[in-house]
Design an enzyme around this catalytic site. Structure first.
Site, PDB file in Angstrom:
ATOM      1  N   CYS A  65       3.128  10.437   4.565  1.00 50.41           N
ATOM      2  CA  CYS A  65       3.158   8.888   4.164  1.00 50.41           C
ATOM      3  C   CYS A  65       3.615   8.317   3.238  1.00 50.41           C
ATOM      4  O   CYS A  65       4.996   8.697   2.841  1.00 50.41           O
ATOM      5  CB  CYS A  65       2.483   9.635   2.154  1.00 50.41           C
ATOM      6  N   THR A  66       4.050   6.932   3.503  1.00 46.17           N
ATOM      7  CA  THR A  66       4.875   6.284   3.254  1.00 46.17           C
ATOM      8  C   THR A  66       6.122   6.464   1.794  1.00 46.17           C
ATOM      9  O   THR A  66       7.137   6.152   1.527  1.00 46.17           O
ATOM     10  CB  THR A  66       4.978   4.545   3.334  1.00 46.17           C
ATOM     11  N   GLU A  67       4.871   6.701   1.029  1.00 46.00           N
ATOM     12  CA  GLU A  67       6.162   7.248  -0.545  1.00 46.00           C
ATOM     13  C   GLU A  67       6.558   8.442  -0.732  1.00 46.00           C
ATOM     14  O   GLU A  67       7.151   8.714  -1.863  1.00 46.00           O
ATOM     15  CB  GLU A  67       4.758   6.980  -2.004  1.00 46.00           C
ATOM     16  N   THR A 118       2.234   1.605   5.711  1.00 48.45           N
ATOM     17  CA  THR A 118       1.550   2.802   5.150  1.00 48.45           C
ATOM     18  C   THR A 118       1.049   3.563   6.871  1.00 48.45           C
ATOM     19  O   THR A 118       0.537   3.232   7.724  1.00 48.45           O
ATOM     20  CB  THR A 118      -0.136   2.244   4.660  1.00 48.45           C
ATOM     21  N   ASN A 119       1.103   4.954   5.793  1.00 52.12           N
ATOM     22  CA  ASN A 119       0.453   5.779   7.483  1.00 52.12           C
ATOM     23  C   ASN A 119      -0.981   5.978   7.623  1.00 52.12           C
ATOM     24  O   ASN A 119      -2.347   5.406   8.756  1.00 52.12           O
ATOM     25  CB  ASN A 119       0.863   7.216   7.083  1.00 52.12           C
ATOM     26  N   THR A 120      -2.231   5.836   5.931  1.00 50.97           N
ATOM     27  CA  THR A 120      -3.171   5.647   6.097  1.00 50.97           C
ATOM     28  C   THR A 120      -4.042   4.993   6.519  1.00 50.97           C
ATOM     29  O   THR A 120      -4.901   5.026   7.370  1.00 50.97           O
ATOM     30  CB  THR A 120      -3.447   6.399   4.901  1.00 50.97           C
ATOM     31  N   MET A 152       0.661  -0.961   0.106  1.00 49.93           N
ATOM     32  CA  MET A 152       0.397   0.424  -0.384  1.00 49.93           C
ATOM     33  C   MET A 152       0.534   1.366  -0.161  1.00 49.93           C
ATOM     34  O   MET A 152       0.864   2.158   1.215  1.00 49.93           O
ATOM     35  CB  MET A 152      -1.087  -0.337   0.957  1.00 49.93           C
ATOM     36  N   GLN A 176     -10.713   3.063   0.252  1.00 44.93           N
ATOM     37  CA  GLN A 176     -10.807   4.063   0.454  1.00 44.93           C
ATOM     38  C   GLN A 176     -11.824   5.127   0.943  1.00 44.93           C
ATOM     39  O   GLN A 176     -11.711   6.233   1.583  1.00 44.93           O
ATOM     40  CB  GLN A 176      -9.227   4.940   0.509  1.00 44.93           C
TER      41      GLN A 176
END
Length: 240
Positions: A197-199, A83-85, A10, A52
């Site tokens: 956000c991990t990206e 993932t943060n979300t 994710m 989501q």
């Protein structure tokens, strides 16, 4: 060394970053041919993203909780949601497992507090920037003041994540947009900015701005390495 379970995919772009950081961290700590003991469950992000944006968080939580149970059954001794979300559904996941969840916001906040940061900017998906599951944890548990971009800037940040970064598409124009937004958060009083956000760390790094950046992926991975290498009798008092 304990075995860490990664609930990933994710997106897979950031999960690959997690995998590398965990293995690099263990190798640095132990040397030689050592590498991290990892169980990975990588979901189909298209399914999660649809839930989501439809607001079907209960269904998303059930999907990830089932995956987490699989990781525990496979031998994971602790769990990371990559993932943060999706930490929005962390409580639903924790209810279904008996192993500890290493929470990304806790790892990040603990480092911020240790380094004396009191007011911090937050970038991430619209869900992370606008809802309370993340900001509230930073404020209520750690006393941090959190600043987010304005509505238009939040839309820019969100769209770049989903339309570019999750696809591995790195655009110089998007990097400049993020830099401008980060500098604006600095002007508003932020002492540092969380790349929540991990990206995002794939697009913006510390050399691009003067204000300190806290890359949640790297921080989460580093905290996990420490947890994995703890002695068993010291674990209880040190879980994140």
């Amino acid at each position: 060394m304990k075995t860490i379970g990664l609930l990933g995919g994710m997106s897979w772009e950031s999960t690959a970053y997690y995998y590398r950081l965990l293995n690099e961290g263990v190798k640095e700590a132990l040397g030689g041919l050592h590498s991290a003991k990892i169980c990975l469950y990588s979901v189909d992000f298209a399914e999660v993203e649809q839930l989501q944006h439809q607001g079907k968080w209960e269904e998303a939580g059930a999907l990830l909780a089932n995956a987490a149970k699989g990781l525990e059954a496979a031998g994971a001794e602790g769990l990371m949601i990559c993932t943060n979300t999706m930490h929005k559904v962390a409580p639903a996941i924790e209810q279904e497992i008996s192993i500890p969840l290493l929470h990304i916001a806790d790892a990040t906040a603990q480092l911020l507090v240790a380094e004396g940061i009191k007011t911090v900017g937050l970038l991430g998906t619209a869900f992370t920037m606008e809802q309370d599951f993340y900001k509230g944890r930073l404020t209520e548990h750690y006393g941090l003041q959190v600043i987010t971009p304005d509505k238009l800037q939040r839309k820019v940040v969100h769209n770049i994540i989903y339309n570019e970064l999750c696809l591995g598409d790195i655009q110089e124009s998007s990097r400049q947009s993020y830099i401008d937004i980060i500098n604006n958060l600095n002007d508003l009083g932020a002492e540092a900015v969380i790349l929540g956000c991990t990206e995002i760390g794939l697009l913006v790094q510390q050399q691009h701005v003067s204000i300190p950046l806290y890359d949640t992926t790297r921080i989460h991975a580093e905290s996990a390495v420490k947890w994995m290498l703890q002695e068993p009798d010291s674990v209880a008092g040190n879980l994140l």
